[in-house]
Design a protein around this motif. Structure first.
Motif, PDB file in Angstrom:
ATOM      1  N   ASP A 178      -1.661 -46.319  18.264  1.00 38.83           N
ATOM      2  CA  ASP A 178      -2.400 -47.619  18.161  1.00 38.83           C
ATOM      3  C   ASP A 178      -3.145 -48.008  19.587  1.00 38.83           C
ATOM      4  OD1 ASP A 178       0.313 -47.865  19.520  1.00 38.83           O
ATOM      5  OD2 ASP A 178       0.456 -49.945  19.091  1.00 38.83           O
ATOM      6  N   MET A 179      -2.671 -47.583  20.755  1.00 42.28           N
ATOM      7  CA  MET A 179      -3.330 -47.816  21.958  1.00 42.28           C
ATOM      8  C   MET A 179      -4.485 -47.066  22.007  1.00 42.28           C
ATOM      9  SD  MET A 179      -1.741 -47.332  25.860  1.00 42.28           S
ATOM     10  CE  MET A 179      -3.022 -47.430  27.205  1.00 42.28           C
ATOM     11  N   ALA A 180      -4.401 -45.739  21.350  1.00 36.91           N
ATOM     12  CA  ALA A 180      -5.591 -44.782  21.520  1.00 36.91           C
ATOM     13  C   ALA A 180      -6.596 -45.507  20.609  1.00 36.91           C
ATOM     14  CB  ALA A 180      -5.159 -43.510  20.970  1.00 36.91           C
ATOM     15  N   ALA A 181      -6.490 -46.050  19.422  1.00 38.51           N
ATOM     16  CA  ALA A 181      -7.376 -46.740  18.643  1.00 38.51           C
ATOM     17  C   ALA A 181      -7.895 -47.712  19.213  1.00 38.51           C
ATOM     18  CB  ALA A 181      -6.636 -47.082  17.149  1.00 38.51           C
ATOM     19  N   TRP A 182      -7.298 -48.603  19.866  1.00 43.34           N
ATOM     20  CA  TRP A 182      -7.746 -49.973  20.335  1.00 43.34           C
ATOM     21  C   TRP A 182      -8.750 -49.506  21.812  1.00 43.34           C
ATOM     22  CZ3 TRP A 182      -6.254 -51.420  16.458  1.00 43.34           C
ATOM     23  CH2 TRP A 182      -4.819 -51.765  16.193  1.00 43.34           C
ATOM     24  N   LEU A 183      -8.437 -48.422  22.411  1.00 38.56           N
ATOM     25  CA  LEU A 183      -9.339 -47.976  23.571  1.00 38.56           C
ATOM     26  C   LEU A 183     -10.448 -47.312  23.050  1.00 38.56           C
ATOM     27  CD1 LEU A 183      -6.840 -45.823  25.804  1.00 38.56           C
ATOM     28  CD2 LEU A 183      -8.155 -47.868  26.564  1.00 38.56           C
ATOM     29  N   LEU A 184     -10.478 -46.553  21.739  1.00 36.69           N
ATOM     30  CA  LEU A 184     -11.855 -46.303  21.067  1.00 36.69           C
ATOM     31  C   LEU A 184     -12.695 -47.155  20.864  1.00 36.69           C
ATOM     32  CD1 LEU A 184     -10.199 -43.251  19.322  1.00 36.69           C
ATOM     33  CD2 LEU A 184     -11.695 -42.960  21.230  1.00 36.69           C
TER      34      LEU A 184
END
Length: 264
Positions: A178-184
Motif C-alpha cells: 500500500d505504501m509503495a502504491a501511494w508513493l507511486l
C-alpha cells in the motif's frame, strides 16, 4: 433498457480467514451516511466462513458484491482484483478487520471534490484485538507529499481514497504494497489531502514481537527498492522510517484503556 448508473465510491475489501471480524467491517460500510457506494469483497480463498458471511450481506443489499478466488494470492492481488471490477469514480479501501465511523465516506468525498484531489486519507484511531480503544490517535496533516511519506507513513490503507483513473496496481512482492502504491501516485500528483479526523478504526494485531519488527523493516526495504531506490539509499530511508514507526507503536500501546464501546 434501464441504464446502469455507476456508484460514486467503490469500496474494496480483501478478506482472508476473516470470519471473526468481517461482519463489523461490513456493518460499518452499511452504516455510512453517504449511500452511493458499492462494496466489493474479494475472498482470497479463505478456509473458514468468510465467503459465506459476505454472501449473506450481498443477499440482503445489492450494493455488496462478492468475488471469490480459487487460490490464495495475497492481499495486493486481492485488492487489484477488486479494482478491476470497480465502477466508481473513487476507490476506498477497507481491510476486513478494520472499521469506519459512519461519516467517513461523506466527509472524504466532500474533501475530494472540494479540493479536486487525486488521493486523500483520514486520521486513525486504534483498537486492539480485545476491542479496547487506545487514547492515541494518528493525526492527518492537510498536505502530505512524496518526501513526507518516505519519512513516515501516516496514510493508513483503510483510510485512503483515490480517484479510480489515477490508481496504480498494488505492487506484489515482499514489501508494504500500500505504501509503495501511494508513493507511486504521489510521485505523479504531488500531494495527498489529509482529513484530520479519526474516521478509521484500525484493529491492531500481534505485532510487538522482535521477529515482526524485523519483518516490517525488511518489507520497508522492499518498498523503497520497488519505487526506485538502491540498496544504500533504501537502508538509510528504512532506518529513518523505523524511528517514527517504533515511536508510534509505543504511543499506541501506552494509550490503551478499559473496554470501550466503539462509536461509529
Amino acid at each position: 433498457m434501464n441504464e446502469t448508473i455507476a456508484p460514486t465510491v467503490s469500496v474494496i475489501m480483501p478478506a482472508f480467514n476473516a470470519e471473526a471480524t468481517i461482519a463489523e467491517g461490513l456493518d460499518s460500510v452499511l452504516a455510512q451516511t453517504f449511500e452511493d457506494w458499492e462494496l466489493i469483497v474479494v475472498d482470497d480463498a479463505s478456509t473458514d466462513n468468510t465467503a459465506e458471511a459476505a454472501r449473506s450481506y450481498a443477499a440482503k443489499d445489492s450494493r455488496v458484491k462478492l468475488l471469490a478466488s480459487e487460490t490464495n494470492q495475497g492481499v495486493a492481488a486481492a485488492r487489484n482484483q477488486g479494482i478491476q471490477a470497480a465502477g466508481g469514480e473513487y476507490l476506498a479501501f477497507l481491510d476486513s478487520d478494520d472499521l469506519w465511523r459512519k461519516e467517513k465516506l461523506e466527509k472524504q468525498v466532500r474533501l475530494m471534490e472540494e479540493q479536486g484531489a487525486v488521493i486523500s486519507f483520514t486520521g486513525t484511531a486504534y483498537m486492539n484485538s480485545a476491542g479496547k480503544m487506545s487514547k492515541y490517535v494518528l493525526r492527518a496533516v492537510e498536505n502530505f507529499g512524496y518526501d513526507d511519506l518516505l519519512r513516515r507513513n501516516i496514510m493508513s490503507c483503510s483510510s485512503v481514497m483515490v480517484r479510480r483513473d489515477s490508481m496504480v496496481p498494488f505492487p506484489q512482492g515482499y514489501m508494504h504494497e500500500d505504501m509503495a502504491a501511494w508513493l507511486l501516485i504521489l510521485k505523479r500528483c504531488g500531494q495527498a489531502y489529509g482529513l484530520d479526523e479519526p474516521l478509521l478504526i484500525y484493529r491492531m494485531g500481534e505485532a510487538t514481537k522482535s521477529s515482526n519488527r524485523i519483518k516490517s523493516a525488511r518489507m520497508n526495504l522492499g518498498t523503497y527498492r520497488e519505487v526506485g531506490y538502491g540498496r544504500v539509499a533504501s537502508t538509510i530511508l528504512m532506518l529513518r522510517y523505523a524511528i517514527h514507526s517504533i515511536s508510534k507503536r509505543l504511543m499506541i500501546q501506552s494509550g490503551w484503556f478499559s473496554d470501550n464501546e466503539v462509536s461509529q
